[in-house]
Design a protein around this motif. Structure first.
Motif, PDB file in Angstrom:
ATOM      1  N   THR A  45       0.826  -1.323  -0.146  1.00  0.00           N
ATOM      2  CA  THR A  45       0.084   0.337  -0.183  1.00  0.00           C
ATOM      3  C   THR A  45       1.460   1.778   0.487  1.00  0.00           C
ATOM      4  O   THR A  45       2.134   1.345   0.371  1.00  0.00           O
ATOM      5  CB  THR A  45      -0.786   0.159   1.029  1.00  0.00           C
ATOM      6  OG1 THR A  45      -1.591   1.089   1.140  1.00  0.00           O
ATOM      7  CG2 THR A  45      -0.288   0.073   2.688  1.00  0.00           C
ATOM      8  N   ARG A  93      -9.306   6.073   7.810  1.00  0.00           N
ATOM      9  CA  ARG A  93      -7.918   6.065   7.170  1.00  0.00           C
ATOM     10  C   ARG A  93      -7.420   7.900   8.042  1.00  0.00           C
ATOM     11  O   ARG A  93      -5.896   7.818   7.782  1.00  0.00           O
ATOM     12  CB  ARG A  93      -8.894   6.457   6.154  1.00  0.00           C
ATOM     13  CG  ARG A  93      -7.354   7.235   4.559  1.00  0.00           C
ATOM     14  CD  ARG A  93      -7.437   7.012   3.331  1.00  0.00           C
ATOM     15  NE  ARG A  93      -6.656   7.072   2.669  1.00  0.00           N
ATOM     16  CZ  ARG A  93      -6.045   7.281   1.654  1.00  0.00           C
ATOM     17  NH1 ARG A  93      -6.961   7.269   0.687  1.00  0.00           N
ATOM     18  NH2 ARG A  93      -5.186   7.829   1.177  1.00  0.00           N
ATOM     19  N   ASP A 129      -3.328   8.028   8.671  1.00  0.00           N
ATOM     20  CA  ASP A 129      -3.026   8.964   7.741  1.00  0.00           C
ATOM     21  C   ASP A 129      -2.410   9.881   8.526  1.00  0.00           C
ATOM     22  O   ASP A 129      -0.778  10.074   7.987  1.00  0.00           O
ATOM     23  CB  ASP A 129      -3.650  10.098   6.770  1.00  0.00           C
ATOM     24  CG  ASP A 129      -4.116   9.024   5.269  1.00  0.00           C
ATOM     25  OD1 ASP A 129      -3.515   8.416   5.237  1.00  0.00           O
ATOM     26  OD2 ASP A 129      -5.359   9.219   4.941  1.00  0.00           O
ATOM     27  N   THR A 178      -7.376   1.864   3.803  1.00  0.00           N
ATOM     28  CA  THR A 178      -7.176   2.399   1.867  1.00  0.00           C
ATOM     29  C   THR A 178      -7.369   2.112   0.458  1.00  0.00           C
ATOM     30  O   THR A 178      -7.666   3.163   0.451  1.00  0.00           O
ATOM     31  CB  THR A 178      -5.128   2.554   1.631  1.00  0.00           C
ATOM     32  OG1 THR A 178      -4.778   2.896   2.943  1.00  0.00           O
ATOM     33  CG2 THR A 178      -4.898   3.415   0.901  1.00  0.00           C
ATOM     34  N   ARG A 197      -9.511   4.639  -2.713  1.00  0.00           N
ATOM     35  CA  ARG A 197      -7.793   5.321  -3.523  1.00  0.00           C
ATOM     36  C   ARG A 197      -9.172   5.583  -5.249  1.00  0.00           C
ATOM     37  O   ARG A 197     -10.005   6.366  -5.270  1.00  0.00           O
ATOM     38  CB  ARG A 197      -7.667   4.001  -4.453  1.00  0.00           C
ATOM     39  CG  ARG A 197      -6.549   3.511  -3.383  1.00  0.00           C
ATOM     40  CD  ARG A 197      -5.654   2.254  -3.581  1.00  0.00           C
ATOM     41  NE  ARG A 197      -5.011   2.239  -3.041  1.00  0.00           N
ATOM     42  CZ  ARG A 197      -4.636   0.612  -2.534  1.00  0.00           C
ATOM     43  NH1 ARG A 197      -5.047  -0.794  -3.512  1.00  0.00           N
ATOM     44  NH2 ARG A 197      -3.185   0.267  -2.076  1.00  0.00           N
TER      45      ARG A 197
END
Length: 346
Positions: A35, A308, A312, A342, A346
């Motif tokens: 990833t 996420r 992040d 993730t 995308r």
């Protein structure tokens, strides 16, 4: 879903990486695919070179070099350093030798006491309580007895220090000293460091069903603590940990239904946006542990968008807690869940 698969082994397991969690048990994290983002890394220093140096000095038994760092630390930093050093193997050996020469060195006594707590849980092994051999129980309690004696002496010598009370909470749990002692020590700890997340995590475990409390007591403590804390406080993490603890106590099928239920998801969202995702949040030492807890619970609760945000922010920084609940390899578990979250965006 493989990310929810339960690993074999009994609940209540202890291991060296997981002694601070007091046996949440573990479940499988599944496989991991490549990833984006930084490579997951497990680093107890959070990238702080001064802490890394202190851990190297502790591993080498270089007390002459290490002591000035501890002596110059404020109370919060001292608590962090003592906790970090307590995980270093063989610290109990050189601190015992040094104490024989300088028994009045309170910093040295604090390190020895903290290490004996960790060393005690190591002796207990990773087995469920019913499977722990009698000789291991004996060593466990011997080491906790030493820790109790040393840490209570530290607390008497330095009544303003937080560090001994943090470890005395952990020792009381292992030694089964009872709810009155547990409450007294928690209150002593938070009087000295009201926002300390570690002390509150231990208290959460003391109130859990596996340690003689109940899910209701545990959830009530977590939510009340969150609401009493300032917005932006790390203590909202307790809500996430309480739901993970409840989830781990449930059988297959019920566990996933519980953690993905609308009421639990709403409670998790409230806690995250009142604490680590609140505009008033400011990073403090150890913030990564709280972010990891929320990242994991939101991934398991099938809330990849919120998870996420946390992944992040972490940029690959993995903490043992809570990922060791899922795997012997916390970085691998983190990687698998980050990949999954993730892939939705995308």
């Amino acid at each position: 879903m493989p990310l929810f698969r339960r690993r074999s082994g009994g609940e209540g397991a202890q291991d060296r990486a997981g002694w601070r969690g007091f046996g949440f048990g573990r479940r499988g994290a599944g496989s991991s695919a490549a990833t984006g983002g930084a490579e997951p890394r497990l680093d107890p220093t959070y990238g702080d070179e001064s802490v890394r140096l202190a851990l190297r000095q502790a591993a080498a038994g270089d007390w002459a070099a290490l002591r000035p760092t501890l002596a110059a630390a404020d109370d919060a930093e001292l608590s962090f350093l003592v906790a970090a050093i307590s995980d270093v193997p063989r610290v109990e050996q050189w601190t015992a030798r040094a104490l024989a020469d300088t028994p009045d060195d309170t910093l040295l006594l604090a390190l020895s006491g903290a290490r004996h707590v960790v060393w005690g849980w190591e002796a207990r092994s990773s087995a469920p309580a019913k499977d722990v051999a009698e000789d291991r129980w004996k060593v466990f309690h011997q080491r906790l007895d030493t820790a109790e004696e040393q840490l209570l002496e530290v607390a008497e010598r330095e009544p303003s220090w937080h560090a001994p009370w943090d470890f005395l909470q952990m020792s009381a749990m292992g030694a089964s000293l009872g709810p009155d002692v547990a409450t007294c020590r928690f209150e002593a700890s938070v009087r000295r460091a009201p926002g300390n997340a570690g002390s509150h995590r231990v208290r959460l475990q003391q109130l859990s069903a596996k340690w003689g409390g109940s899910h209701e007591e545990m959830h009530e403590f977590a939510r009340a603590t969150m609401l009493a804390a300032p917005e932006g406080s790390l203590l909202g993490e307790l809500v996430a940990l309480a739901h993970l603890e409840h989830w781990l106590a449930l059988p297959d099928g019920e566990d996933r239904a519980y953690l993905t239920s609308p009421a639990v998801v709403a409670g998790l969202q409230e806690a995250a946006f009142r604490s680590v995702l609140h505009p008033a949040f400011e990073p403090v030492r150890g913030w990564q542990t709280s972010f990891n807890a929320f990242a994991m619970v939101f991934s398991l609760a099938e809330q990849p968008k919120t998870a996420r945000l946390l992944f992040d922010a972490l940029d690959g920084c993995v903490t043992n807690t809570p990922w060791y609940y899922l795997s012997d390899d916390p970085a691998k578990a983190f990687h698998a869940h980050r990949d999954r979250c993730t892939s939705y965006w995308r």
